[in-house]
Motif scaffolding. Structure first.
Motif, PDB file in Angstrom:
ATOM      1  N   ALA A  50       0.835  -1.210   0.000  1.00 32.75           N
ATOM      2  CA  ALA A  50       0.000   0.000   0.000  1.00 32.75           C
ATOM      3  C   ALA A  50       0.868   1.258   0.000  1.00 32.75           C
ATOM      4  CB  ALA A  50      -0.928  -0.006   1.205  1.00 32.75           C
ATOM      5  N   ILE A  51       1.910   1.272   0.843  1.00 31.92           N
ATOM      6  CA  ILE A  51       2.834   2.420   0.893  1.00 31.92           C
ATOM      7  C   ILE A  51       3.456   2.637  -0.485  1.00 31.92           C
ATOM      8  CG2 ILE A  51       4.968   3.316   1.898  1.00 31.92           C
ATOM      9  CD1 ILE A  51       3.233   3.052   4.166  1.00 31.92           C
ATOM     10  N   GLU A  53       2.350   2.109  -3.367  1.00 27.74           N
ATOM     11  CA  GLU A  53       1.462   2.742  -4.347  1.00 27.74           C
ATOM     12  C   GLU A  53       1.596   4.262  -4.312  1.00 27.74           C
ATOM     13  OE1 GLU A  53      -0.554   2.071  -6.777  1.00 27.74           O
ATOM     14  OE2 GLU A  53      -0.332  -0.103  -6.701  1.00 27.74           O
ATOM     15  N   SER A  54       1.989   4.802  -3.169  1.00 33.33           N
ATOM     16  CA  SER A  54       2.026   6.261  -3.051  1.00 33.33           C
ATOM     17  C   SER A  54       3.440   6.809  -3.030  1.00 33.33           C
ATOM     18  CB  SER A  54       1.243   6.697  -1.806  1.00 33.33           C
ATOM     19  OG  SER A  54       1.465   5.805  -0.766  1.00 33.33           O
ATOM     20  N   LEU A 159     -15.550  -2.060  -0.642  1.00 32.93           N
ATOM     21  CA  LEU A 159     -14.454  -1.724  -1.556  1.00 32.93           C
ATOM     22  C   LEU A 159     -14.665  -2.368  -2.918  1.00 32.93           C
ATOM     23  CD1 LEU A 159     -11.294  -2.069   0.716  1.00 32.93           C
ATOM     24  CD2 LEU A 159     -12.335   0.036  -0.145  1.00 32.93           C
ATOM     25  N   PRO A 171      -5.468   3.617  -8.052  1.00 38.88           N
ATOM     26  CA  PRO A 171      -5.178   2.765  -6.887  1.00 38.88           C
ATOM     27  C   PRO A 171      -4.939   3.555  -5.597  1.00 38.88           C
ATOM     28  CG  PRO A 171      -3.910   2.048  -8.775  1.00 38.88           C
ATOM     29  CD  PRO A 171      -4.622   3.297  -9.203  1.00 38.88           C
ATOM     30  N   LEU A 174      -8.153   4.152  -3.978  1.00 41.59           N
ATOM     31  CA  LEU A 174      -8.694   2.934  -3.362  1.00 41.59           C
ATOM     32  C   LEU A 174      -8.026   2.684  -2.005  1.00 41.59           C
ATOM     33  CD1 LEU A 174     -10.642   0.453  -3.977  1.00 41.59           C
ATOM     34  CD2 LEU A 174      -8.516  -0.809  -4.247  1.00 41.59           C
ATOM     35  N   ILE A 175      -6.703   2.902  -1.953  1.00 46.17           N
ATOM     36  CA  ILE A 175      -5.970   2.733  -0.689  1.00 46.17           C
ATOM     37  C   ILE A 175      -6.495   3.711   0.363  1.00 46.17           C
ATOM     38  CG2 ILE A 175      -3.706   2.921   0.416  1.00 46.17           C
ATOM     39  CD1 ILE A 175      -3.625   0.590  -1.372  1.00 46.17           C
ATOM     40  N   SER A 178      -9.903   2.690   1.533  1.00 48.13           N
ATOM     41  CA  SER A 178      -9.849   1.518   2.402  1.00 48.13           C
ATOM     42  C   SER A 178      -9.282   1.882   3.774  1.00 48.13           C
ATOM     43  CB  SER A 178      -9.062   0.383   1.743  1.00 48.13           C
ATOM     44  OG  SER A 178      -7.756   0.797   1.444  1.00 48.13           O
ATOM     45  N   ALA A 179      -8.388   2.880   3.827  1.00 48.25           N
ATOM     46  CA  ALA A 179      -7.855   3.347   5.103  1.00 48.25           C
ATOM     47  C   ALA A 179      -8.973   3.973   5.940  1.00 48.25           C
ATOM     48  CB  ALA A 179      -6.737   4.359   4.876  1.00 48.25           C
TER      49      ALA A 179
ATOM     50  N   PHE B  17       4.279   7.154 -10.382  1.00 50.19           N
ATOM     51  CA  PHE B  17       3.628   6.560  -9.225  1.00 50.19           C
ATOM     52  C   PHE B  17       2.806   5.375  -9.687  1.00 50.19           C
ATOM     53  CE2 PHE B  17       4.729  10.723  -7.903  1.00 50.19           C
ATOM     54  CZ  PHE B  17       5.032  10.593  -6.569  1.00 50.19           C
ATOM     55  N   GLY B  18       2.835   4.317  -8.884  1.00 56.05           N
ATOM     56  CA  GLY B  18       1.918   3.202  -9.139  1.00 56.05           C
ATOM     57  C   GLY B  18       2.331   2.289 -10.269  1.00 56.05           C
ATOM     58  N   ALA B 109      -6.381   1.802  10.327  1.00 54.96           N
ATOM     59  CA  ALA B 109      -6.425   2.135   8.897  1.00 54.96           C
ATOM     60  C   ALA B 109      -5.851   0.984   8.071  1.00 54.96           C
ATOM     61  CB  ALA B 109      -5.661   3.424   8.629  1.00 54.96           C
ATOM     62  N   GLY B 112      -8.052  -1.926   7.105  1.00 53.80           N
ATOM     63  CA  GLY B 112      -8.830  -1.714   5.889  1.00 53.80           C
ATOM     64  C   GLY B 112      -7.959  -1.788   4.645  1.00 53.80           C
ATOM     65  N   ILE B 113      -6.773  -1.192   4.758  1.00 51.32           N
ATOM     66  CA  ILE B 113      -5.872  -1.109   3.596  1.00 51.32           C
ATOM     67  C   ILE B 113      -5.494  -2.493   3.078  1.00 51.32           C
ATOM     68  CG2 ILE B 113      -3.493  -0.523   2.966  1.00 51.32           C
ATOM     69  CD1 ILE B 113      -3.836   2.066   4.574  1.00 51.32           C
ATOM     70  N   VAL B 117      -5.555  -3.722  -0.751  1.00 52.46           N
ATOM     71  CA  VAL B 117      -4.403  -4.269  -1.484  1.00 52.46           C
ATOM     72  C   VAL B 117      -4.786  -5.587  -2.169  1.00 52.46           C
ATOM     73  CG1 VAL B 117      -2.104  -5.290  -1.221  1.00 52.46           C
ATOM     74  CG2 VAL B 117      -2.626  -3.124  -0.124  1.00 52.46           C
ATOM     75  N   ILE B 119      -7.631  -6.388  -3.324  1.00 52.40           N
ATOM     76  CA  ILE B 119      -8.405  -6.042  -4.530  1.00 52.40           C
ATOM     77  C   ILE B 119      -7.478  -5.563  -5.645  1.00 52.40           C
ATOM     78  CG2 ILE B 119     -10.123  -4.396  -5.440  1.00 52.40           C
ATOM     79  CD1 ILE B 119     -11.648  -4.754  -2.842  1.00 52.40           C
ATOM     80  N   LEU B 120      -6.453  -4.788  -5.294  1.00 47.72           N
ATOM     81  CA  LEU B 120      -5.495  -4.324  -6.309  1.00 47.72           C
ATOM     82  C   LEU B 120      -4.743  -5.502  -6.937  1.00 47.72           C
ATOM     83  CD1 LEU B 120      -3.877  -1.117  -4.778  1.00 47.72           C
ATOM     84  CD2 LEU B 120      -5.664  -1.297  -6.508  1.00 47.72           C
TER      85      LEU B 120
END
Lengths: 189, 186
Positions: A50-51, A53-54, A159, A171, A174-175, A178-179, B17-18, B109, B112-113, B117, B119-120
């Motif tokens: 997740a980290i 992604e950003s 989600l 994405p 989405l992160i 979800s947070a 990014f990404g 948080a 949820g994350i 992830v 789903i990604l």
């Protein structure tokens, strides 16, 4: 020194067998994280995805740097990153120098024809494993031990619907969503 | 020239990014439109090569473009350029990540994350699926990948290798039978 060499070799192997973009690397990395007991837990790996992604740059470099640093400091990060980058670097140099029609070669195409669908299956399995881990706190080999986490199930449903409704949602959003879901579900209730 | 290659790819690495594919428009602007290092056809070739070789697409295309411009040193400078931003940023993030995670709200948080992830990752599988030919061979291979990993039968690396070897074998058999290989567009 042995630890640095291990990091280098492991990430070299991962770099050599990743086809189809950075996320295709996740199953291989997960396996090594469990085998070598890196990062305390698989959850830390998921959190880092997740980290990643950003933060800028290729996922492969991000994850190699993170695990390398976690296991052996800055030098560890350097060895892991070098390991993950070198296979691509060497292979592309060879192709640029000697094989100009590499991508149209029949056997190369045949190899990829087999690899890509297999990776689809592998990634789907890993995604399912991550969902099970969060929602019923177990994995596929230990299904009788499940404990339903209703909040996680609701977050998953929410989600999933959001991701289907907003086609091509970035994405990072989405992160973030979800947070917020996690904060609300576990912080408030 | 070497310094220009390095700086250009440093910029590309810093603003992507990404994942690798988001790098493609940036490379197009910096290397094709602004600097005319390569033309668009060549770039499409590079993407095709990057997709058929292992490793991150960003590294693959940086190495290739660098080599075209200035041989080995060009490829080294381009690759270093594209790697350094993420290396430095992640080092900084790593230094604070674990302290930061011990905060209770951050931990909520992340509950949820983790689902986000998953789903990604499922979406990454779907993206590759959209690009492969839909025929019985593909479906069998997807099933093989699923079953072998789901029940932890062989290591993942071996599953990938098996996939590739079966793919080559399938191609050889099709060719020997004189059939047209229609599964090759990947």
């Amino acid at each position: 020194m042995a630890e640095l060499f291990d990091l280098f070799i492991t990430f070299f192997k991962i770099g050599l067998f990743t086809f189809g973009g950075g996320y295709a690397m996740i199953p291989l990395i997960q396996e090594e994280v469990i085998k070598n007991q890196w990062l305390d837990s698989v959850e830390t790996l998921v959190d880092f995805i997740a980290i990643s992604e950003s933060t800028p740059g290729p996922f492969a470099v991000n994850i190699a740097t993170f695990i390398g640093y976690h296991e052996a400091g800055v030098i560890g990060a350097l060895f892991a990153t070098l390991g993950v980058v070198l296979p691509s670097f060497i292979i592309i140099l060879l192709i640029a120098r000697f094989f100009h029609h590499f991508q149209t070669n029949r056997y190369v195409k045949g190899f990829l024809k087999g690899v890509k669908p297999v990776i689809v299956g592998i990634l789907a399995t890993v995604a399912l494993a991550f969902v099970l881990r969060s929602t019923i706190h177990t994995d596929i080999m230990h299904l009788p031990d499940w404990i339903v986490d209703v909040r996680a199930l609701i977050i998953f449903a929410g989600l999933f619907i959001i991701y289907r409704v907003f086609n091509r949602l970035n994405p990072i959003y989405l992160i973030l969503i979800s947070a917020v879901f996690g904060l609300v579900a576990y912080g408030l209730f | 020239m070497l310094i220009e290659i390095f700086l250009t790819f440093l910029k590309i690495g810093l603003f992507t990014f990404g994942g690798g594919y988001s790098m493609i428009p940036l490379i197009q602007r910096e290397a094709i439109e602004k600097r005319h290092w390569i033309d668009n056809d060549e770039f499409l070739d590079i993407i095709a090569i990057a997709e058929s070789t292992p490793g991150p697409i960003a590294i693959n295309s940086a190495t290739y473009i660098g080599y075209r411009l200035r041989g080995f040193w060009g490829s080294l400078m381009a690759t270093l350029g594209v790697v350094i931003p993420s290396f430095v940023v992640i080092l900084l993030v790593s230094m604070f990540f674990l302290q930061f995670k011990s905060n209770v709200y951050i931990a909520y948080a992340f509950q949820g994350i983790r689902i986000g992830v998953a789903i990604l990752i499922f979406n990454a599988a779907l993206k590759i699926y959209k690009k492969v030919n839909k025929n019985w061979f593909t479906y069998v291979m997807i099933l093989i990948g699923l079953v072998l990993v789901l029940f932890d039968i062989v290591p993942t690396l071996l599953v990938i290798l098996i996939g590739g070897l079966v793919g080559i074998l399938h191609t050889i058999i099709l060719h020997r039978n004189g059939g047209e290989d229609n599964g090759g567009t990947v």
